[in-house]
Design an enzyme around this catalytic site. Structure first.
Site, PDB file in Angstrom:
ATOM      1  N   LYS A  35       0.862  -1.200   0.000  1.00 43.02           N
ATOM      2  CA  LYS A  35       0.000   0.000   0.000  1.00 43.02           C
ATOM      3  C   LYS A  35       0.893   1.243   0.000  1.00 43.02           C
ATOM      4  O   LYS A  35       2.095   1.155   0.234  1.00 43.02           O
ATOM      5  CB  LYS A  35      -0.910  -0.022   1.230  1.00 43.02           C
ATOM      6  CG  LYS A  35      -0.153   0.017   2.561  1.00 43.02           C
ATOM      7  CD  LYS A  35      -1.096  -0.086   3.756  1.00 43.02           C
ATOM      8  CE  LYS A  35      -0.287  -0.251   5.037  1.00 43.02           C
ATOM      9  NZ  LYS A  35      -1.130  -0.471   6.210  1.00 43.02           N
ATOM     10  N   TYR A 264      16.932  29.834   8.661  1.00 38.60           N
ATOM     11  CA  TYR A 264      15.749  30.523   9.169  1.00 38.60           C
ATOM     12  C   TYR A 264      15.673  30.427  10.691  1.00 38.60           C
ATOM     13  O   TYR A 264      15.907  29.362  11.270  1.00 38.60           O
ATOM     14  CB  TYR A 264      14.478  29.897   8.584  1.00 38.60           C
ATOM     15  CG  TYR A 264      14.293  30.181   7.109  1.00 38.60           C
ATOM     16  CD1 TYR A 264      14.115  31.472   6.641  1.00 38.60           C
ATOM     17  CD2 TYR A 264      14.298  29.134   6.192  1.00 38.60           C
ATOM     18  CE1 TYR A 264      13.935  31.725   5.285  1.00 38.60           C
ATOM     19  CE2 TYR A 264      14.112  29.370   4.844  1.00 38.60           C
ATOM     20  CZ  TYR A 264      13.934  30.676   4.392  1.00 38.60           C
ATOM     21  OH  TYR A 264      13.756  30.918   3.058  1.00 38.60           O
TER      22      TYR A 264
HETATM   23  C1  LIG Z   1      -0.338  -1.585   6.799  1.00 42.06           C
HETATM   24  C2  LIG Z   1      -0.947  -2.821   7.325  1.00 42.06           C
HETATM   25  C3  LIG Z   1      -0.133  -3.942   7.611  1.00 42.06           C
HETATM   26  C4  LIG Z   1       1.374  -3.905   7.546  1.00 42.06           C
HETATM   27  O1  LIG Z   1       1.857  -3.291   8.728  1.00 42.06           O
HETATM   28  P1  LIG Z   1       3.428  -3.190   9.014  1.00 42.06           P
HETATM   29  O2  LIG Z   1       3.501  -2.634  10.377  1.00 42.06           O
HETATM   30  O3  LIG Z   1       3.963  -2.227   8.002  1.00 42.06           O
HETATM   31  O4  LIG Z   1       3.974  -4.548   8.854  1.00 42.06           O
HETATM   32  C5  LIG Z   1      -0.764  -5.110   8.002  1.00 42.06           C
HETATM   33  N1  LIG Z   1      -2.120  -5.177   8.109  1.00 42.06           N
HETATM   34  C6  LIG Z   1      -2.913  -4.125   7.855  1.00 42.06           C
HETATM   35  C7  LIG Z   1      -4.382  -4.281   7.991  1.00 42.06           C
HETATM   36  C8  LIG Z   1      -2.362  -2.913   7.470  1.00 42.06           C
HETATM   37  O5  LIG Z   1      -3.160  -1.874   7.223  1.00 42.06           O
END
Ligand SMILES: *Cc1c(COP(=O)(O)O)cnc(C)c1O
Length: 378
Positions: A35, A264
């Site tokens: 994702k 800055y």
């Molecule tokens: C993003 C996500 C994961 C992966 O999590 P990590 O901590 O990056 O391993 C697993 N399950 C769900 C439902 C997620 O949204």
């Protein structure tokens, strides 16, 4: 020459980290979670190195479409399921598995005209209280789905809130088993990276045996070589290798005298003569503005520190420990140095200086940063 910033993606590190998942969860199939455009790495950049996974887990239909376009014929899971009824057509066409977390998604399924049977993961809320059915409603949702002709298989999943915390996953595992243990017939998917590594390592090692066997783990951050449990445990502790490295170069050198300030807000004031390097990297590249003086950075393979505020296109570093550095010297903002491979600046460490986690920095790499893949992936 163009602006010298770039990010590199190391496919060998991806393959190594996928092996770490296999080692930690030897009996489970692996969803490679891609994702957020593969946590900022680019789906197309990581795909070949992650082909050894059993499936890919995504958030949105377009991500699934990109995987199919790359030639992936195996399982793809929509981790939050469909966002409207029309997306079920894409699920049928692209042969996607999808999560069901609410009644509306079941209503859409019941009205869906489908040639192929849908494979769904019914999400249980075991304590995260984000998405999913609480236990009693989960059981009725399971019965409802099971009775639908559109549904070929009902699997079960939950998501842990505290896999990286002392509280651990045991309480949620117990709720899950108590609710699903007797009626269950499809696959089970529970663990994210923190739970995968915890189950293999420390305090939680005894927990999995007390619960249902897990058919699928969902590995995200560990594939990309950052730690789900920093600062308690570093990525090195888990045997993970950084996949993304952010490189740039020094554009200019300034010689400060005692009392001179930098950038800055003049937040850093020199206590004596100091050589300062101006680096082509700023918050518009995705480097956090919240990082202040002292954040680690490597110049020509030597670890030094950021000075003053990060601005939109530049940041400044202390060249005191790198006498030989000057304009054009290579700078490593996070990841692993190409010319000095023993030198790393863990993204988790940089993130901690900004009060956040490595995940956020990787996902926030800006589109203006060119990304290159280090070796042809097999
Ligand atoms: C993003 C996500 C994961 C992966 O999590 P990590 O901590 O990056 O391993 C697993 N399950 C769900 C439902 C997620 O949204």
């Amino acid at each position: 020459m163009s602006r010298p910033i770039s990010a590199s993606i190391n496919p060998a590190a991806l393959r190594h980290n996928l092996q770490r998942v296999r080692l930690a969860a030897p009996n489970a199939r692996v969803w490679a979670v891609v994702k957020a455009n593969a946590y900022g790495h680019g789906i197309e950049n990581v795909f070949h190195a992650l082909r050894g996974a059993d499936g890919f887990a995504v958030l949105e239909v377009p991500e699934a479409r990109r995987l199919r376009a790359l030639g992936w014929r195996g399982p793809i899971l929509l981790m939050e399921g469909v966002f409207d009824a029309r997306e079920l057509e894409a699920c049928s066409r692209l042969d996607l598995w999808h999560t069901v977390h609410c009644d509306a998604q079941i209503d859409w399924l019941a009205a869906h005209k489908s040639q192929t049977g849908q494979r769904v993961f019914l999400k249980m809320n075991t304590g995260m209280n984000r998405l999913g059915f609480p236990p009693p409603q989960w059981r009725s949702a399971w019965a409802r789905l099971h009775a639908l002709p559109q549904v070929q298989e009902v699997s079960a999943m939950t998501h842990f809130s505290d896999a990286d915390q002392p509280a651990g996953t045991l309480a949620q595992r117990r709720v899950f088993t108590a609710t699903a243990g007797d009626i269950f017939c499809g696959d089970v998917s529970l663990s994210n990276s923190a739970a995968i590594l915890d189950g293999a390592h420390g305090a939680g090692a005894a927990a999995p045996a007390m619960t249902l066997d897990e058919d699928w783990v969902r590995a995200g951050i560990m594939l990309y070589g950052a730690s789900p449990g920093y600062p308690a445990h570093s990525s090195t502790h888990y045997g993970l290798l950084p996949v993304m490295s952010l490189h740039s170069r020094i554009l200019a050198v300034q010689h400060l005298q005692k009392g001179d300030s930098v950038g800055y807000g003049s937040t850093f004031v020199a206590e004596g003569p100091l050589r300062l390097g101006v680096v082509a990297c700023g918050y518009a590249d995705g480097y956090p503005r919240a990082c202040g003086t002292g954040t680690p950075v490597a110049v020509q393979g030597v670890r030094t520190r950021l000075l003053g505020r990060v601005s939109m296109d530049m940041l400044c570093v202390d060249l005191t420990p790198v006498a030989q550095a000057g304009p054009g010297s290579e700078v490593l903002l996070w990841g692993q140095s190409q010319h000095y491979p023993s030198v790393t600046v863990p993204v988790d460490e940089v993130a901690a200086h900004a009060g956040t986690i490595g995940y956020e920095l990787l996902c926030a790499l800006a589109p203006r940063v060119p990304v290159k893949v280090l070796e042809p992936a097999r």
